[in-house]
Design a protein around this motif. Structure first.
Motif, PDB file in Angstrom:
ATOM      1  N   ASN A   1      34.694  33.927  44.423  1.00 25.76           N
ATOM      2  CA  ASN A   1      34.916  32.839  43.110  1.00 25.76           C
ATOM      3  C   ASN A   1      35.494  33.912  41.974  1.00 25.76           C
ATOM      4  O   ASN A   1      35.218  33.991  40.835  1.00 25.76           O
ATOM      5  CB  ASN A   1      33.523  32.586  42.557  1.00 25.76           C
ATOM      6  N   ASN A   2      36.385  34.781  42.612  1.00 25.96           N
ATOM      7  CA  ASN A   2      37.148  35.565  41.695  1.00 25.96           C
ATOM      8  C   ASN A   2      38.641  35.662  41.934  1.00 25.96           C
ATOM      9  O   ASN A   2      39.088  36.292  43.043  1.00 25.96           O
ATOM     10  CB  ASN A   2      36.704  37.211  41.805  1.00 25.96           C
ATOM     11  N   LEU A   3      39.439  34.929  41.180  1.00 19.96           N
ATOM     12  CA  LEU A   3      40.985  34.938  41.505  1.00 19.96           C
ATOM     13  C   LEU A   3      41.693  36.133  41.266  1.00 19.96           C
ATOM     14  O   LEU A   3      42.697  36.381  41.715  1.00 19.96           O
ATOM     15  CB  LEU A   3      41.486  33.873  40.279  1.00 19.96           C
ATOM     16  N   LEU A   4      41.049  37.130  40.610  1.00 22.50           N
ATOM     17  CA  LEU A   4      41.686  38.506  40.362  1.00 22.50           C
ATOM     18  C   LEU A   4      41.757  39.158  41.689  1.00 22.50           C
ATOM     19  O   LEU A   4      42.372  40.189  41.678  1.00 22.50           O
ATOM     20  CB  LEU A   4      40.965  38.949  39.297  1.00 22.50           C
ATOM     21  N   LEU A   5      40.785  39.012  42.383  1.00 22.02           N
ATOM     22  CA  LEU A   5      41.082  39.597  43.893  1.00 22.02           C
ATOM     23  C   LEU A   5      42.087  39.349  44.802  1.00 22.02           C
ATOM     24  O   LEU A   5      42.417  40.089  45.729  1.00 22.02           O
ATOM     25  CB  LEU A   5      39.614  39.416  44.369  1.00 22.02           C
ATOM     26  N   LEU A   6      42.852  38.397  44.458  1.00 26.96           N
ATOM     27  CA  LEU A   6      44.046  37.883  45.309  1.00 26.96           C
ATOM     28  C   LEU A   6      45.107  38.661  45.374  1.00 26.96           C
ATOM     29  O   LEU A   6      45.271  39.069  46.721  1.00 26.96           O
ATOM     30  CB  LEU A   6      44.774  36.389  44.328  1.00 26.96           C
ATOM     31  N   PRO A   7      45.443  39.487  44.790  1.00 22.34           N
ATOM     32  CA  PRO A   7      46.633  40.464  44.992  1.00 22.34           C
ATOM     33  C   PRO A   7      46.319  41.543  45.910  1.00 22.34           C
ATOM     34  O   PRO A   7      47.049  41.584  46.745  1.00 22.34           O
ATOM     35  CB  PRO A   7      47.324  41.051  43.515  1.00 22.34           C
ATOM     36  N   ILE A   8      45.122  42.280  45.704  1.00 28.06           N
ATOM     37  CA  ILE A   8      44.775  43.480  46.689  1.00 28.06           C
ATOM     38  C   ILE A   8      44.212  42.758  47.713  1.00 28.06           C
ATOM     39  O   ILE A   8      44.371  43.606  48.878  1.00 28.06           O
ATOM     40  CB  ILE A   8      43.831  44.230  45.774  1.00 28.06           C
ATOM     41  N   THR A   9      43.615  41.732  47.942  1.00 24.35           N
ATOM     42  CA  THR A   9      43.266  41.156  49.025  1.00 24.35           C
ATOM     43  C   THR A   9      44.486  40.602  50.117  1.00 24.35           C
ATOM     44  O   THR A   9      44.392  41.022  51.166  1.00 24.35           O
ATOM     45  CB  THR A   9      42.278  39.634  48.940  1.00 24.35           C
ATOM     46  N   MET A  10      45.509  40.109  49.527  1.00 23.58           N
ATOM     47  CA  MET A  10      46.561  39.895  50.407  1.00 23.58           C
ATOM     48  C   MET A  10      47.208  41.279  50.853  1.00 23.58           C
ATOM     49  O   MET A  10      47.761  41.032  52.032  1.00 23.58           O
ATOM     50  CB  MET A  10      47.790  39.013  49.356  1.00 23.58           C
ATOM     51  N   ILE A  11      47.282  42.206  49.998  1.00 19.95           N
ATOM     52  CA  ILE A  11      47.913  43.300  50.626  1.00 19.95           C
ATOM     53  C   ILE A  11      47.079  44.011  51.749  1.00 19.95           C
ATOM     54  O   ILE A  11      47.599  44.293  52.786  1.00 19.95           O
ATOM     55  CB  ILE A  11      47.860  44.547  49.445  1.00 19.95           C
TER      56      ILE A  11
END
Length: 674
Positions: free
Chosen positions: A543-553
């Motif tokens: 439930n944390n959209l801020l994790l999207l960039p580093i999760t994708m990497i």
């Protein structure tokens, strides 16, 4: 499949006195002349390396494209507009029913696991508080062995196909491989009861894979009008007598299972699109999304009911399983370096895990071939080892004093959940290793994902935790119980992610709990090769959209690193189970093959005439392994330009159709009493 490790029917091979089969002697399809060029997989003509519940016989291919012959066209032309609308409405109704049933069963499984495991752990904690450590160990181990025995007994004696996750078989089915007894009513019941027993026993496995299989079973039973082996059929489902519609419905069931496991509706749709489905179109996308939405609504409704305390010990986690939305994610450009390191390590560890698991499953195959009792004893041995480690290792950890900023209700805790378990420590101290081991797997993930707790866990405790779950993750999967791969990999990845966060604490601003999340994501991508669906699932989990960039990497790096090492864990399991799965892209050496080489490598084609004797058809069915036979007529008058003696091809008839014609005696001119 009474004998799970019986020989594949196509091989028609018999074991010798030592219980082994000479592969060269029993394979009628081997052609040494083409051996160097045609590297064929002898799945249907040799004994596959089968795990528990994996020996598949009577494999047939599914006709996912409807044969538009004259009968089919006449049937559709004769239907009125009302019947066509009824057909479309029935598709959406069945998608709704699949989502509803999957959501209800997922809630039942969660309630049962939380209450069974919860009361078991509360009783153990009560004995530990009274310093009755031996009695606590006996109670803990005995309860785990009993629960494991129930799950293993049902799988071994009643439904061998219910063992394991079931996702590889679903992937094969949606690729066109019909595996017997995979989606039956018995398999469904054993899967539900077995997953409750196995997860409640504290084994290192999850309920995610079984939930996907359960959703697919509901879809299959509804798609075929009910369980045929129990003579229960609903004739109002007569429109779904084709494999294409059942394939679409099973795709909805698989998506519903992922949604029920992770509370991730969008992730469930993307999982079916990326991982399991081979055929896809926009209409199926809408129905799948509708199905997962129904599951999410059902889960949310029951969670609201359980918040009032009417569900026993069921937690109040809400729709989000591992919520880290309250974490303020701060990272800068220099924080990309630790993220890249996590991705690289996760890729190598995922490849190593797949390699070692392949070796372990080959060993388990030799053990399981010795009989049912060996399968049961193997399951109980793994359960005993798991119980000893979970109960005994926390005694090796040193007690830590509670933080003065924490309230007395938070540290130490004596319940079944919480971040600071007292275990054998005095008042005011907690045992960090007991927090991770002496709890349910879901609570262990919540605890290790917890944020703003940089000093909660000792390095030694995290090393014990990571090493133990690496061992348990290898030896638990493959025993005769329903099991999922998601949660064991999450536990392993979160352990090494948290360790890496401690090692890089002075070089980055990323929270240790987020390191655990990224470690779990990288290891899952390294083992399962999922990217888009896994990214969305983790976003819906945390439930944390801020994790999207580093999760994708992390996911992209991990998958890129490990793709050059070995295939995904599901492809390895498909190979071990002997399922003839066709990859989306053929191997480069296949470009050099010709039709003549393929014809020489396979048995000759057996054709039938337009009018055949029953004895000839029975003889062909008994003595060949083909599932389709061309229907030709000899001696026709050839057109101009063709040589004399040409044959006319009328079409192809399937083995299943011939068997049905023989069964109901369509060849008789008048009805006779039998």
């Amino acid at each position: 499949m009474e004998e799970e490790f019986s020989q594949v029917t196509a091989a028609k091979a018999t074991p010798n006195m030592e219980g082994e089969v000479d592969e060269e002697e029993r394979d009628p399809e081997i052609n040494p002349l083409n051996q160097s060029l045609l590297k064929r997989s002898r799945t249907l003509s040799s004994t596959p390396l089968a795990m528990v519940g994996a020996k598949v016989s009577y494999i047939e291919s599914l006709d996912y494209e409807i044969n538009e012959n004259d009968l089919f066209k006449h049937d559709w032309r004769s239907r009125s507009k009302v019947q066509v609308l009824q057909y479309v409405f029935l598709k959406w109704t069945l998608a709704f029913l699949v989502g509803l049933l999957t959501g209800l069963i997922a809630t039942l499984i969660n309630l049962a696991i939380e209450n069974i495991a919860g009361y078991k752990l509360l009783a153990v904690v009560h004995l530990i508080q009274r310093k009755r450590y031996l009695m606590g160990f006996i109670y803990f181990t005995g309860a785990n062995l009993l629960l494991t025995m129930v799950a293993a007994f049902l799988c071994v004696w009643f439904a061998p196909t219910a063992a394991g996750p079931g996702i590889p078989e679903i992937k094969a089915y949606l690729n066109g491989v019909d595996t017997p007894n995979m989606f039956g009513a018995t398999t469904l019941i054993v899967k539900i009861i077995g997953s409750i027993g196995a997860v409640s026993a504290g084994l290192d496995l999850g309920k995610e894979g079984p939930l996907v299989h359960i959703g697919a079973c509901f879809a299959s039973l509804l798609g075929q009008g009910g369980p045929s082996n129990y003579r229960l059929k609903w004739h109002w489902l007569r429109y779904f007598n084709n494999n294409r519609d059942r394939r679409d419905l099973i795709t909805c069931g698989a998506s519903a299972g992922v949604c029920a496991a992770f509370r991730a509706p969008v992730g469930g749709v993307l999982f079916a699109l990326e991982e399991v489905a081979t055929w896809w179109r926009s209409a199926l996308l809408w129905r799948t999304f509708f199905c997962t939405a129904v599951v999410a609504v059902v889960l949310r409704a029951f969670i609201q009911i359980c918040n009032s305390g009417e569900c026993g010990l069921f937690g109040t986690g809400g729709l989000i399983m591992f919520d880290v939305s309250n974490v303020i994610v701060r990272y800068h450009v220099m924080d990309i370096f630790p993220v890249v390191v996590i991705g690289i390590i996760g890729g190598f560890l995922g490849g190593l895990y797949n390699y070692l698991l392949y070796k372990v499953l080959r060993l388990y195959n030799l053990i399981n071939q010795k009989g049912r009792m060996h399968k049961l004893l193997l399951s109980l041995s793994v359960a005993l080892f798991t119980s000893v480690c979970q109960y005994g290792l926390p005694f090796l950890a040193t007690c830590k004093p509670c933080d003065s900023s924490l309230s007395e209700t938070e540290c130490p805790t004596n319940g079944r959940s919480g971040n600071f378990k007292q275990f054998n420590c005095p008042n005011g101290y907690y045992n960090d290793l007991a927090t991770l081991l002496l709890t349910t797997n879901d609570d262990a993930v919540r605890n290790i994902f917890s944020s703003d707790t940089p000093k909660e866990y000792q390095i030694s405790s995290l090393l014990f935790f990571f090493a133990l779950y690496c061992i348990l993750g290898l030896i638990t999967f493959g025993i005769a119980v329903p099991s999922g791969l998601f949660l064991p990999i999450i536990l392993m990845g979160s352990g090494y992610g948290r360790l890496l966060g401690i090692a890089m604490g002075s070089y980055t601003n990323i929270d240790h709990g987020l390191f655990a999340v990224l470690g779990a994501a990288s290891l899952m991508a390294g083992s399962m090769r999922m990217t888009v669906s896994l990214c969305v699932i983790f976003l819906e989990l945390t439930n944390n959209l801020l994790l999207l960039p580093i999760t994708m990497i992390v996911l992209l790096i991990s998958k890129t690193v490990v793709d050059s090492l070995n295939p995904s864990i599901y492809e390895i399991i498909l190979h071990l189970k002997g399922l003839p799965f066709l990859d989306a892209h053929p191997e480069p050496w296949m470009c050099n093959l010709t039709v003549g080489e393929l014809a020489d490598a396979k048995p000759p084609v057996v054709s039938l005439c337009g009018v055949e004797k029953v004895s000839r058809i029975v003889d062909v069915l008994r003595n060949t392994t083909h599932n389709g036979f061309p229907v030709v007529d000899h001696g026709v008058v050839p057109p101009v330009g063709l040589p004399s003696g040409a044959t006319e091809l009328h079409g192809i008839i399937l083995r299943a159709h011939l068997l049905q014609a023989l069964k109901i005696k369509w060849f008789l001119r008048e009805k006779r009493r039998t």
